[in-house]
Write a protein that holds these residues in place. Structure first.
Motif, short mmCIF file in Angstrom:
data_model
loop_
_atom_site.label_atom_id
_atom_site.label_comp_id
_atom_site.label_asym_id
_atom_site.label_seq_id
_atom_site.Cartn_x
_atom_site.Cartn_y
_atom_site.Cartn_z
N SER A 129 0.99 -5.75 4.69
CA SER A 129 0.05 -5.07 4.66
C SER A 129 0.57 -3.58 5.08
CB SER A 129 -0.17 -4.90 6.60
OG SER A 129 -1.09 -4.01 6.70
N CYS A 130 1.62 -3.78 3.48
CA CYS A 130 2.42 -1.97 3.43
C CYS A 130 1.87 -1.64 1.85
CB CYS A 130 4.01 -2.34 3.57
SG CYS A 130 3.95 -1.77 5.36
N MET A 131 1.45 -3.11 1.42
CA MET A 131 1.73 -3.48 -0.14
C MET A 131 -0.54 -2.94 -0.55
SD MET A 131 4.27 -3.49 -1.56
CE MET A 131 5.38 -2.56 -0.97
N TYR A 132 -1.18 -3.33 1.21
CA TYR A 132 -2.52 -3.02 0.63
C TYR A 132 -2.21 -1.29 0.68
CZ TYR A 132 -4.65 -8.03 0.45
OH TYR A 132 -4.87 -8.76 -0.03
N ALA A 133 -1.27 -0.98 1.67
CA ALA A 133 -1.78 0.45 1.85
C ALA A 133 -1.64 1.58 0.29
CB ALA A 133 -0.52 0.88 2.76
N VAL A 134 -0.27 0.81 -0.55
CA VAL A 134 0.29 1.08 -1.33
C VAL A 134 -1.45 1.47 -2.86
CG1 VAL A 134 1.76 0.92 -3.50
CG2 VAL A 134 2.80 1.01 -0.81
N VAL A 135 -1.96 0.51 -2.00
CA VAL A 135 -2.50 -0.24 -3.29
C VAL A 135 -3.89 1.43 -3.15
CG1 VAL A 135 -4.76 -1.86 -3.91
CG2 VAL A 135 -2.71 -2.00 -4.07
N VAL A 184 -3.10 -7.94 8.93
CA VAL A 184 -3.23 -7.06 7.27
C VAL A 184 -3.21 -5.85 7.96
CG1 VAL A 184 -3.84 -7.31 5.23
CG2 VAL A 184 -2.49 -9.35 6.18
N LEU A 185 -4.25 -6.03 8.59
CA LEU A 185 -5.31 -4.40 8.71
C LEU A 185 -4.30 -3.42 9.73
CD1 LEU A 185 -8.38 -6.09 11.37
CD2 LEU A 185 -8.05 -5.01 9.17
N CYS A 186 -2.32 -4.12 10.09
CA CYS A 186 -2.12 -2.69 9.81
C CYS A 186 -1.86 -1.50 9.00
CB CYS A 186 -0.87 -3.39 10.33
SG CYS A 186 -0.84 -3.53 11.88
N ASN A 187 -2.74 -1.76 7.64
CA ASN A 187 -3.29 -0.68 6.11
C ASN A 187 -3.52 0.52 6.53
OD1 ASN A 187 -5.42 -1.05 4.69
ND2 ASN A 187 -5.07 -3.10 5.04
#
Length: 357
Positions: free
Chosen positions: A57-63, A300-303
């Motif tokens: 989730s954190c990586m998706y936020a970075v993306v 994963v929605l935590c992003n």
């Protein structure tokens, strides 16, 4: 007496063989586990999927943050192609270092990679088409419906649990996403730079196709363990095929020029975006090996809250009461799913203790 000794020796050999097989199986599981540094005992190892999903989730936020910062500097198709080709290279390097083979050993594995690659390519096209031909908030809400579809597909394909509690949790998270994104079809028209000459009904249908494709990617990746396919092998072939497909429009529209003319800072952000995209997808694939697709997708929605807080703190985004309420709802849904799984695991352990002689 000799017969008894021979029987005992044969039993010992069989027991040793079984122990060897179990140790090899445990070793393979550790090799497949991307969080090898975590303790492999107690309940912590049982909930590796939760740690993996949170990191994903954190990586998706970075993306999302890097992609947003590259808007107007690098064409989106070139961003997607760069992420695909770098993911292919990283997957090959990790597979070689890990001692995993990338050679397809059976027709079943070939069919698996072909299906996953086609789903990935179609999903990427659908997502980019939706974002280019309709407001981003509308496309965001429709594409995130994949969580609900993943639960439905997982139920019918792999008989995963998706009852009333899971359905209510997913729908509650969907309400939070709507409050954050504020789509124009619910909150009225918004100013948008998106212009399209295609009929207005086509982009939403394509966005629905993108949501279906994302859900199928998640559910199909869950079959890796059943077919003894490693996560790096899955990443390598799906990203390789996607990079070939995306290279066609990138070359046709000569988007390579945008990469040659951007500054060093944009290239660094493009590199970070590609690495984070690889980590996000590969960790998501690993997480669904340990846990049901709908639970992983909800975590994963935590992003979305991560992106929200970063935008408010570092980019001066002015939040509304609906956005704050949406963040609380999404975080509450993720926390509820995590606590529910922990409680279920503890109940299972207690039942095992009661049933054990």
């Amino acid at each position: 007496m000799e017969t008894q000794q021979g029987g005992n020796s044969s039993e010992v050999r069989i027991s040793q063989k079984n122990d060897d097989r179990m140790s090899r199986g445990e070793e393979n599981n550790r090799m497949r586990n991307p969080l090898k540094w975590l303790p492999t005992c107690g309940s912590l190892y049982r909930f590796n999927w939760l740690f993996i999903a949170l990191i994903s989730s954190c990586m998706y936020a970075v993306v999302a943050i890097c992609t947003s910062s590259l808007e107007g500097e690098v064409d989106p198709l070139l961003v997607a192609w760069t992420r695909a080709i770098l993911s292919t290279v990283i997957a090959a390097i990790i597979a070689c270092y890990d001692g995993s083979s990338l050679i397809i050993s059976s027709k079943t594995e070939l069919r698996f990679h072909m299906v996953q690659s086609i789903i990935t390519a179609v999903t990427l096209f659908a997502q980019f088409y939706a974002y280019q031909h309709m407001p981003a908030s509308d496309a965001h809400v429709i594409l995130y419906c994949y969580v609900l579809l993943a639960g439905v597909f997982g139920r019918f394909i792999y008989n995963e649990p998706f009852g009333v509690v899971e359905l209510i949790t997913v729908c509650t998270a969907a309400v939070g996403i709507v409050l954050v994104s504020r789509p124009s079809f619910l909150f009225g028209s918004v100013e948008s730079d998106v212009t399209s000459e295609v009929p207005s009904v086509i982009p939403p249908l394509v966005a629905v196709l993108g949501a279906v494709g994302t859900a199928l990617m998640a559910v199909h990746a869950r079959a890796m363990e059943m077919r003894n396919i490693t996560g790096m092998s899955l990443m390598f072939y799906s990203m390789l095929f996607s990079s070939v497909i995306l290279a066609v429009p990138v070359t046709s529209y000569n988007h390579w020029q945008s990469f040659l003319t951007v500054c060093v800072g944009s290239r660094i952000r493009l590199l970070i975006n590609s690495i984070a995209g690889f980590l996000a997808l590969s960790l998501f694939n690993y997480a669904v090996m340990f846990e049901n697709t709908v639970y992983v997708s909800l975590v994963v929605l935590c992003n979305i809250p991560i992106i929200f807080f970063v935008s408010v703190i570092f980019f001066g985004y002015i939040s509304s009461w609906t956005s704050v309420m949406g963040m609380v709802i999404i975080l509450g849904s993720c926390a509820f799913v995590s606590l529910k799984r922990i409680k279920n695991y503890r109940d299972e352990k207690q039942n095992e203790v009661v049933l054990s002689p």
